[in-house]
Write a protein that holds these residues in place. Structure first.
Motif, PDB file in Angstrom:
ATOM      1  N   ALA A   1      33.664  36.704  37.531  1.00  0.00           N
ATOM      2  CA  ALA A   1      33.610  37.694  36.456  1.00  0.00           C
ATOM      3  C   ALA A   1      34.983  38.330  36.250  1.00  0.00           C
ATOM      4  O   ALA A   1      35.388  38.592  35.121  1.00  0.00           O
ATOM      5  N   LYS A   2      35.701  38.561  37.328  1.00  0.00           N
ATOM      6  CA  LYS A   2      37.012  39.194  37.209  1.00  0.00           C
ATOM      7  C   LYS A   2      38.123  38.186  36.923  1.00  0.00           C
ATOM      8  O   LYS A   2      38.993  38.429  36.088  1.00  0.00           O
ATOM      9  N   PHE A   3      38.116  37.052  37.625  1.00  0.00           N
ATOM     10  CA  PHE A   3      39.243  36.122  37.545  1.00  0.00           C
ATOM     11  C   PHE A   3      39.007  34.923  36.631  1.00  0.00           C
ATOM     12  O   PHE A   3      39.943  34.197  36.308  1.00  0.00           O
ATOM     13  N   GLY A   4      37.778  34.670  36.258  1.00  0.00           N
ATOM     14  CA  GLY A   4      37.488  33.549  35.371  1.00  0.00           C
ATOM     15  C   GLY A   4      38.003  32.231  35.922  1.00  0.00           C
ATOM     16  O   GLY A   4      37.768  31.884  37.082  1.00  0.00           O
ATOM     17  N   ASN A   5      38.755  31.498  35.104  1.00  0.00           N
ATOM     18  CA  ASN A   5      39.285  30.191  35.511  1.00  0.00           C
ATOM     19  C   ASN A   5      40.506  30.304  36.410  1.00  0.00           C
ATOM     20  O   ASN A   5      41.035  29.284  36.847  1.00  0.00           O
ATOM     21  N   ALA A   6      40.952  31.493  36.696  1.00  0.00           N
ATOM     22  CA  ALA A   6      42.141  31.679  37.517  1.00  0.00           C
ATOM     23  C   ALA A   6      41.846  31.494  38.998  1.00  0.00           C
ATOM     24  O   ALA A   6      42.750  31.528  39.826  1.00  0.00           O
ATOM     25  N   ILE A   7      40.573  31.299  39.338  1.00  0.00           N
ATOM     26  CA  ILE A   7      40.198  31.135  40.751  1.00  0.00           C
ATOM     27  C   ILE A   7      39.197  29.994  40.851  1.00  0.00           C
ATOM     28  O   ILE A   7      38.377  29.804  39.960  1.00  0.00           O
ATOM     29  N   ASN A   8      39.280  29.229  41.918  1.00  0.00           N
ATOM     30  CA  ASN A   8      38.358  28.124  42.138  1.00  0.00           C
ATOM     31  C   ASN A   8      37.630  28.367  43.451  1.00  0.00           C
ATOM     32  O   ASN A   8      38.239  28.339  44.525  1.00  0.00           O
TER      33      ASN A   8
END
Length: 132
Positions: A122-129
């Protein structure tokens, strides 16, 4: 401090990582490692249970008064077939109980990981895996 977890060439917006976010990421990592360990233990326990069931089937074919070697700890003991069958049943039940315990722990860890995934995605979206 910005979080940059995408492969090179993919752009992502600068996202600030708070201390709480870092704690969630660390907890997710620990849970992921614990889940991997439990999966390995589960596999070994299932293999052991299967082996015990196969041995029990073979031992049941032997005459009841015949002596059979049974391993207890590091030593082998001669026991009557009926005693060995009983001990194998106890060991199988013990393996089943261990599997139930492992499954319960794995379910709890997966639930915690899903909760953390929801918050972090929810916070990082696609920026985190966070996929395994």
């Amino acid at each position: 401090m910005s979080l940059q977890l995408l492969p090179a060439g993919e752009e992502s917006p600068d996202v600030q990582v708070s201390w709480e976010d870092q704690q969630k990421i660390n907890l997710f990592s620990k849970l992921n490692a614990r889940l991997s360990n439990l999966e390995e233990v589960e596999k070994n326990t299932k293999d052991q249970k299967e082996y015990l069931e196969e041995v029990s089937t073979e031992i049941e074919l032997i005459d009841e008064d015949e002596l059979v070697q049974y391993k207890i700890g590091e030593a082998f003991y001669w026991l009557k077939q009926a005693e060995v069958v009983e001990k194998l049943e106890q060991d199988t039940e013990k393996s089943e109980a261990e599997l139930d315990d492992i499954t319960t722990k794995m379910t709890s860890i997966k639930e915690q990981m899903e909760s953390l995934k929801l918050a972090l995605y929810a916070k990082f979206g696609n920026a985190i895996n966070l996929e395994r």
